[in-house]
Design a protein around this motif. Structure first.
Motif, PDB file in Angstrom:
ATOM      1  N   ASN A 169       0.812  -1.232   0.000  1.00  0.00           N
ATOM      2  CA  ASN A 169       0.000   0.000   0.000  1.00  0.00           C
ATOM      3  C   ASN A 169       0.838   1.272   0.000  1.00  0.00           C
ATOM      4  OD1 ASN A 169       1.048  -0.212   2.593  1.00  0.00           O
ATOM      5  ND2 ASN A 169      -0.735   0.731   3.560  1.00  0.00           N
ATOM      6  N   MET A 170       2.136   1.175  -0.286  1.00  0.00           N
ATOM      7  CA  MET A 170       3.033   2.317  -0.144  1.00  0.00           C
ATOM      8  C   MET A 170       2.665   3.454  -1.105  1.00  0.00           C
ATOM      9  SD  MET A 170       5.417   3.561   1.592  1.00  0.00           S
ATOM     10  CE  MET A 170       5.567   2.070   2.552  1.00  0.00           C
ATOM     11  N   LYS A 171       2.465   4.662  -0.539  1.00  0.00           N
ATOM     12  CA  LYS A 171       2.128   5.836  -1.350  1.00  0.00           C
ATOM     13  C   LYS A 171       3.132   6.975  -1.174  1.00  0.00           C
ATOM     14  CE  LYS A 171      -2.801   4.788  -1.069  1.00  0.00           C
ATOM     15  NZ  LYS A 171      -4.065   5.131  -0.374  1.00  0.00           N
ATOM     16  N   LEU A 172       3.710   7.068   0.023  1.00  0.00           N
ATOM     17  CA  LEU A 172       4.677   8.131   0.312  1.00  0.00           C
ATOM     18  C   LEU A 172       5.817   7.549   1.128  1.00  0.00           C
ATOM     19  CD1 LEU A 172       5.587  11.148   0.496  1.00  0.00           C
ATOM     20  CD2 LEU A 172       4.169  11.326   2.544  1.00  0.00           C
ATOM     21  N   LEU A 173       7.024   7.784   0.669  1.00  0.00           N
ATOM     22  CA  LEU A 173       8.209   7.234   1.339  1.00  0.00           C
ATOM     23  C   LEU A 173       9.122   8.385   1.757  1.00  0.00           C
ATOM     24  CD1 LEU A 173       9.611   4.629   2.149  1.00  0.00           C
ATOM     25  CD2 LEU A 173      10.473   4.409  -0.174  1.00  0.00           C
ATOM     26  N   VAL A 174       9.469   8.411   3.051  1.00  0.00           N
ATOM     27  CA  VAL A 174      10.342   9.465   3.583  1.00  0.00           C
ATOM     28  C   VAL A 174      11.747   8.891   3.756  1.00  0.00           C
ATOM     29  CG1 VAL A 174      10.767  11.055   5.483  1.00  0.00           C
ATOM     30  CG2 VAL A 174       8.415  10.544   4.791  1.00  0.00           C
ATOM     31  N   PHE A 175      12.725   9.522   3.125  1.00  0.00           N
ATOM     32  CA  PHE A 175      14.129   9.139   3.284  1.00  0.00           C
ATOM     33  C   PHE A 175      14.819  10.205   4.137  1.00  0.00           C
ATOM     34  CE2 PHE A 175      13.082   6.933  -0.647  1.00  0.00           C
ATOM     35  CZ  PHE A 175      13.788   5.751  -0.540  1.00  0.00           C
ATOM     36  N   ASP A 176      15.354   9.812   5.291  1.00  0.00           N
ATOM     37  CA  ASP A 176      16.051  10.753   6.172  1.00  0.00           C
ATOM     38  C   ASP A 176      17.557  10.549   6.024  1.00  0.00           C
ATOM     39  OD1 ASP A 176      16.789  12.536   8.084  1.00  0.00           O
ATOM     40  OD2 ASP A 176      15.726  11.597   9.738  1.00  0.00           O
ATOM     41  N   GLU A 177      18.206  11.438   5.274  1.00  0.00           N
ATOM     42  CA  GLU A 177      19.656  11.365   5.003  1.00  0.00           C
ATOM     43  C   GLU A 177      20.061   9.955   4.550  1.00  0.00           C
ATOM     44  OE1 GLU A 177      21.689  13.845   5.022  1.00  0.00           O
ATOM     45  OE2 GLU A 177      20.935  15.375   6.381  1.00  0.00           O
ATOM     46  N   PRO A 178      19.464   9.419   3.490  1.00  0.00           N
ATOM     47  CA  PRO A 178      19.712   8.013   3.130  1.00  0.00           C
ATOM     48  C   PRO A 178      21.118   7.742   2.621  1.00  0.00           C
ATOM     49  CG  PRO A 178      18.448   9.094   1.398  1.00  0.00           C
ATOM     50  CD  PRO A 178      18.553  10.078   2.531  1.00  0.00           C
ATOM     51  N   THR A 179      21.795   8.761   2.092  1.00  0.00           N
ATOM     52  CA  THR A 179      23.126   8.514   1.515  1.00  0.00           C
ATOM     53  C   THR A 179      24.255   8.840   2.481  1.00  0.00           C
ATOM     54  OG1 THR A 179      23.171  10.728   0.537  1.00  0.00           O
ATOM     55  CG2 THR A 179      22.288   8.956  -0.826  1.00  0.00           C
TER      56      THR A 179
END
Length: 527
Positions: A169-179
């Protein structure tokens, strides 16, 4: 998110911030430490810290309907996923088990058909297939059946992301400093995977400080500064230089620097060469730095880049290697007592955990280090040393008066002081050592705005009136620019550049983002 406001104990950290993200869009969120990025995402994800501190005001609309996430589970049920900076994996589980945790696929067996669903077994084959598909989407060749323990941090980051994109059901994905923990090649792989995820219709909120990644990946950019929305713009409407300026641009108030007479000395008092510190989360990876006598030099940079590790390494609190020379004499590393005997003093960033004996009196906190390291404030009685209570009391009263420590008296327990006054006790203890160099790490962390001004004024006064050399580490760039002569910006464990405090906002922004050397060298080649 419309007009979001949030305060922690009277301190407003978000001031009417609005943010709009469309399906299939990569939206970058930029800002310095403390700009409010993580708080905004915690509100979106329903983190408990938001609701246990009074909630927030404003409105969150998701998929066209107003929502109020009271927990991360509610956010996940709506289709919001978050990849945190801190890994949330179970080391003893396999890659598949971590990806499928709480969403395991089961199948019937002989017993479950007779006795009910509770005796179903895991459908390992199907779960492995799903995990493989998520990993392949990210372009990562790791085997899904191996355990997570011992894997490189880059792989762990990819597993976190695979877990989120495996959700149906993923609609919005938050990446917090992923790199932040990835090597350059891994970062490129991740950015390519993000574009692929967005192309499938999933929106991505991308928190980062790397401006080149923003320009190569994002569709829109939102910039926060001091809890306020500075700008939202299309990537095509901006450039790295403008983003850098918007991130840090602010009026900088100078605190009494014009009266200082000793900050222009070119004489070297401290020199670091190829200096490394193994401080978890703040690793220093080989820096060269010269400190001039009588200056206030700042160490700045984003969280986790290594600035905190420098003073901790010099003072022997974490394993260090390299050469540190004080007035031409080499200092023994990994020996706190040797550092203290060389007249170096340190005010730790961890005031309550390391800096103070919280259940001990103000006067004992002030003299304890000098008593142990320098044998001061002691009197000899036969074969034994005893504390000299009279001398300790006189010194404590003088420090309380000189530093304007607001308390009921020298015998008051430090735990019962305000944050600003606790910080002054830490500084008093450091001054009791009569140091040639004072290292001060995050001196205003966790204290109110009035107390911040008093602490910064005190540092300027020590420097101006006593000629004390001060090395100040801070996440607050504005504070560094207000009192420092020069500021070294630390990025990925190394010095990105050293700037004068009145350098342009753009230069500071580029340095914080690790882009200064790259851009300035290009300009030099062109000219």
């Amino acid at each position: 998110m419309k007009n979001i406001e949030k305060e922690y104990f009277g301190n407003k950290v978000l001031k009417g911030v609005s943010l709009t993200v469309k399906p299939g869009e990569i939206h970058a969120l930029l800002g310095e430490n403390g700009a409010g990025k993580s708080t905004l995402m915690n509100i979106l994800f329903g983190m408990p810290v938001i609701h246990s501190t009074g909630g927030f005001s404003g409105e969150v609309i998701f998929d066209g309907a107003p929502v109020s996430m009271k927990s991360p589970k509610e956010a996940m049920d709506l289709g919001i996923g978050m990849v945190h900076q801190e890994f949330m994996l179970i080391p003893g589980f396999t890659v598949t088990e971590n990806i499928k945790l709480n969403r395991e696929i089961t199948k019937h067996n002989l017993f479950s058909r007779i006795m009910g669903d509770k005796l179903k077994t895991l459908d390992t084959e199907q779960m492995n297939k799903d995990a493989r598909k998520a990993l392949d989407t990210l372009g990562i060749g790791i085997d899904e059946w191996i355990t997570v323990a011992g894997l490189p941090v880059g792989y762990m980051q990819f597993i976190e992301i695979a877990r989120e994109i495996d959700k149906s059901n993923m609609k919005l994905l938050v990446f917090d400093e992923p790199t932040a923990v990835l090597a350059e090649s891994e970062a490129d792989t991740l950015l390519a995977a993000m574009k692929k995820i967005a192309a499938s219709g999933i929106a991505i909120l991308f928190i980062t400080h790397r401006l080149d990644e923003v320009m190569s990946t994002a569709d829109h950019v939102t910039i926060l500064r001091d809890g306020e929305l500075v700008a939202t713009m299309k990537k095509e409407e901006t450039n790295v230089m403008q983003l850098a300026e918007l991130m840090v641009g602010r009026k900088v108030e100078k605190l009494g620097k014009e009266k200082k007479h000793n900050g222009n000395s070119e004489e070297t008092i401290l020199e670091l060469k190829n200096f490394h510190v193994a401080m978890p989360g703040e690793e220093v990876k080989g820096i060269d730095l010269t400190v001039r006598r009588g200056e206030i030099i700042g160490l700045g940079g984003l969280a986790g880049q290594g600035k905190i590790g420098i003073a901790n390494g010099i003072m022997g609190l974490y394993p260090a290697e390299g050469n540190v020379t004080l007035e031409g004499k080499k200092i023994e590393l990994n020996n706190p007592k040797a550092s203290l005997n060389n007249h170096l003093a340190f005010v730790s960033e961890d005031r309550r955990g390391v800096g103070l004996l919280l259940d001990t009196s103000i006067e004992l906190n002030i003299v304890i280090t000098a008593m142990q390291a320098q044998k001061k404030y002691l009197k000899r009685l036969g074969f034994f040393d005893q504390m000299d209570g009279k001398v300790i009391r006189e010194h404590a009263l003088k420090m309380i008066e000189d530093l304007d420590i607001r308390c009921r008296g020298p015998q008051q327990i430090t735990r019962r002081l305000s944050g600003g006054n606790q910080q002054k006790v830490c500084i008093a203890r450091a001054l009791t050592l009569e140091p040639n160099i004072l290292f001060v790490s995050e001196p205003t962390r966790g204290i109110d705005i009035g107390a911040k001004k008093l602490v910064l004024d005190l540092l300027v006064k020590l420097n101006r009136d006593l000629g004390m050399t001060i090395v100040m580490t801070s996440s607050e760039l504005g504070e560094l620019r207000s009192i420092c002569d020069r500021i070294a910006i630390i990025t990925e464990g190394k010095i990105e550049c050293i700037l004068e405090s009145d350098a342009s906002d753009a230069d500071f922004g580029l340095a914080m983002a690790g882009e200064y050397k790259k851009l300035r060298s290009k300009e030099a080649v062109i000219s």
